[in-house]
Design a protein around this motif. Structure first.
Motif, short mmCIF file in Angstrom:
data_model
loop_
_atom_site.label_atom_id
_atom_site.label_comp_id
_atom_site.label_asym_id
_atom_site.label_seq_id
_atom_site.Cartn_x
_atom_site.Cartn_y
_atom_site.Cartn_z
N PRO A 1 30.99 57.42 40.32
CA PRO A 1 30.80 56.53 41.48
C PRO A 1 30.94 55.06 41.08
CG PRO A 1 28.72 57.51 40.78
CD PRO A 1 29.79 58.21 40.01
N VAL A 2 31.68 54.31 41.89
CA VAL A 2 32.02 52.93 41.56
C VAL A 2 31.67 51.99 42.71
CG1 VAL A 2 33.88 51.34 40.88
CG2 VAL A 2 33.96 53.72 40.13
N ILE A 3 31.12 50.83 42.35
CA ILE A 3 30.99 49.72 43.28
C ILE A 3 31.96 48.65 42.82
CG2 ILE A 3 29.49 47.92 44.22
CD1 ILE A 3 27.09 49.72 43.66
N PHE A 4 32.99 48.39 43.62
CA PHE A 4 33.96 47.36 43.29
C PHE A 4 33.50 46.00 43.81
CE2 PHE A 4 37.10 50.96 43.19
CZ PHE A 4 37.46 50.80 41.86
N ILE A 5 33.64 44.98 42.96
CA ILE A 5 33.41 43.59 43.36
C ILE A 5 34.71 42.85 43.07
CG2 ILE A 5 32.01 41.51 43.06
CD1 ILE A 5 29.77 43.31 41.98
N PRO A 6 35.62 42.76 44.05
CA PRO A 6 36.94 42.18 43.79
C PRO A 6 36.86 40.70 43.42
CG PRO A 6 36.87 43.36 45.89
CD PRO A 6 35.47 43.21 45.44
N SER A 7 37.75 40.29 42.55
CA SER A 7 37.87 38.86 42.27
C SER A 7 38.53 38.17 43.47
CB SER A 7 38.73 38.62 41.03
OG SER A 7 39.02 37.24 40.90
N PRO A 8 37.95 37.07 43.96
CA PRO A 8 38.58 36.35 45.06
C PRO A 8 39.62 35.35 44.58
CG PRO A 8 36.47 35.35 44.54
CD PRO A 8 36.63 36.52 43.60
N ASN A 9 39.84 35.28 43.26
CA ASN A 9 40.68 34.24 42.68
C ASN A 9 42.00 34.78 42.15
OD1 ASN A 9 38.46 32.34 42.98
ND2 ASN A 9 37.53 33.33 41.21
N VAL A 10 42.58 35.74 42.87
CA VAL A 10 43.84 36.33 42.44
C VAL A 10 44.86 36.22 43.57
CG1 VAL A 10 42.80 37.92 40.78
CG2 VAL A 10 43.05 38.63 43.16
N ALA A 11 46.13 36.31 43.18
CA ALA A 11 47.21 36.13 44.15
C ALA A 11 47.12 37.16 45.28
CB ALA A 11 48.56 36.27 43.45
N GLU A 12 47.30 36.68 46.50
CA GLU A 12 47.31 37.52 47.71
C GLU A 12 46.05 38.38 47.85
OE1 GLU A 12 50.22 37.95 45.64
OE2 GLU A 12 51.38 36.43 46.69
N ASP A 13 44.96 37.98 47.17
CA ASP A 13 43.70 38.74 47.24
C ASP A 13 43.94 40.22 46.97
OD1 ASP A 13 40.95 38.93 47.58
OD2 ASP A 13 41.09 39.28 49.74
N HIS A 14 44.80 40.53 45.99
CA HIS A 14 45.22 41.92 45.80
C HIS A 14 44.08 42.81 45.29
CE1 HIS A 14 46.29 40.36 41.66
NE2 HIS A 14 45.62 41.44 41.34
N GLU B 1 55.21 48.49 40.05
CA GLU B 1 54.26 47.67 40.79
C GLU B 1 52.89 48.34 40.73
OE1 GLU B 1 52.11 45.22 42.41
OE2 GLU B 1 54.21 44.57 42.51
N GLN B 2 51.92 47.63 40.13
CA GLN B 2 50.61 48.23 39.91
C GLN B 2 49.71 48.18 41.14
OE1 GLN B 2 51.23 45.27 37.65
NE2 GLN B 2 52.64 46.60 36.56
N ASN B 3 49.84 47.15 41.95
CA ASN B 3 48.87 46.86 43.00
C ASN B 3 49.26 47.43 44.36
OD1 ASN B 3 46.85 45.03 41.62
ND2 ASN B 3 48.76 43.98 41.12
N SER B 4 48.28 47.47 45.25
CA SER B 4 48.55 47.93 46.61
C SER B 4 49.18 46.83 47.45
CB SER B 4 47.25 48.40 47.28
OG SER B 4 46.32 47.33 47.37
N TYR B 5 49.14 45.59 46.93
CA TYR B 5 49.83 44.46 47.57
C TYR B 5 50.82 43.93 46.56
CZ TYR B 5 50.57 40.45 50.60
OH TYR B 5 51.14 39.52 51.44
N ALA B 6 52.09 44.03 46.86
CA ALA B 6 53.13 43.73 45.87
C ALA B 6 53.12 42.27 45.45
CB ALA B 6 54.50 44.08 46.44
#
Length: 366
Positions: free
Chosen positions: A281-294, A125-130
């Protein structure tokens, strides 16, 4: 004996495919005579990427339920039954010693059939939300390899092993900045560089943001490596200049990571794992279009450790300039973020996952 047989199943996205290929490569390194078979969804990218990596793959007619009302959902039960039948035939014929699933719809039928026959199974499992497939399979497998703490809220605690996510071997010992990497992009070694990663296909909102920021970046004396994605390259290639390198896809990520001073990126599991190794140093901009907002959950796990910044797409207009300029002007902040994210790296993830697989082969299923 090293002529083992391994089935690997997972796909739909690169985040599921590339970890499976990395695991297969390590299995082949340890067991040169091993037979390795992939099983994927017949209409997804794994049917192209896996053969390119040198492995055989068989396809299942499978997909997930549509989130919105759709006639396609009427076909879902038929696809599940069809996939279970084909998966049974594949497992019966190939007779694997171990089955490994890395997420994605195709891994469901394969690991369900394999586990039902008493074949040891491993999930990665790669993500922090399974993902939903892995959550469904959790009760049927022997080991669950994860990249984040706190995954016992999804999986039985006694099955969990924290290994990290497989990453490209070339990133494990990333060399220090060199002039050859700047030359690769026709950029200047004496200027600060921003690397923008929106994924291989691209991210529309990130591209819009970067277009709006080009003048401000120039005023700050910055140069830019902008991976805009294959879907958007024709639109944004016009912005290429002596300070802006625009590309649809980066084939040599090592060069890009080496010269980057600040990275702006999506927060898919694979990207997060790579960026931990890179230690910038990283600024993350998460995609809002993925399952469970993982992607938000992946990024948040780093933000809580003081290892990255995160800005939601909906907040970019209001917050990006402030956060970016604060980071750009603060040497202390850049150094602290780089140090903290580097401490989260798990460079031997692939080896540790295969260690768990080997234990199952040897009957050491504690």
């Amino acid at each position: 004996m090293d002529n083992y047989r391994f089935i690997l199943s997972g796909g739909g996205t690169g985040g599921h495919i590339y970890p499976a290929i990395a695991i297969a490569n390590e299995l082949k390194r340890r067991f040169p005579k091993a037979e390795i078979l992939f099983v994927g969804a017949s209409d997804r990218m794994e049917m192209e990427k896996v053969p390119q990596a040198g492995y055989e793959i068989k396809g299942l007619w499978i997909s997930g339920l549509q989130r919105r009302l759709s006639w396609k959902n009427l076909m879902f039960p038929i696809k599940v039954i069809s996939s279970l039948i084909k998966a049974r035939n594949i497992v019966n014929t190939f007779k694997p010693h171990v089955a490994i699933g890395t997420g994605g719809y195709a891994s469901g039928p394969v690991l369900r059939i394999a586990s039902g026959k008493g074949i040891p199974c491993v999930l990665q499992e790669q993500n922090s939300y399974a993902g939903i497939t892995n959550k469904i399979l959790a009760s049927r497998v022997r080991r669950i390899c994860v990249a984040y703490d706190g995954m016992d809220k999804f999986f039985p605690k006694e099955k969990i092993v924290k290994t990290g996510n497989p990453v490209r071997a070339s990133l494990i010992r990333l060399p220090a900045t060199g002039t050859s990497s700047y030359a690769y992009f026709d950029l200047q070694p004496d200027k600060k560089t921003v690397l923008v990663l929106g994924g291989s296909l691209g991210a529309r909102r990130i591209n819009e943001l970067i277009e709006d920021q080009l003048t401000d970046f120039s005023k700050l004396g910055l140069q830019l490596i902008w991976q805009c994605g294959s879907l958007y390259y024709e639109k944004y290639r016009q912005f290429g200049s002596e300070r802006v390198f625009v590309t649809g896809y980066l084939n040599q990520m090592e060069h890009a990571y080496r010269v980057a001073d600040i990275i702006i990126s999506r927060s898919g599991a694979g990207s997060v794992s790579e960026l931990c190794l890179v230690g910038k140093p990283v600024i993350f901009i998460p995609s809002p279009n993925v399952a469970e907002d993982h992607q938000t959950k992946n990024a948040q796990a780093l933000v809580e450790r003081g290892a990255a910044l995160m800005i939601q797409e909906r907040d970019l207009a209001a917050k990006f300039n402030k956060h970016f300029e604060e980071l750009f002007h603060s040497k202390e902040m850049k150094e602290q973020l780089g140090k903290n994210i580097k401490e989260l790296a798990l460079p031997k993830a692939t080896e540790h996952i295969v260690d768990e697989i080997v234990q199952l082969i040897e009957g050491k299923d504690d």
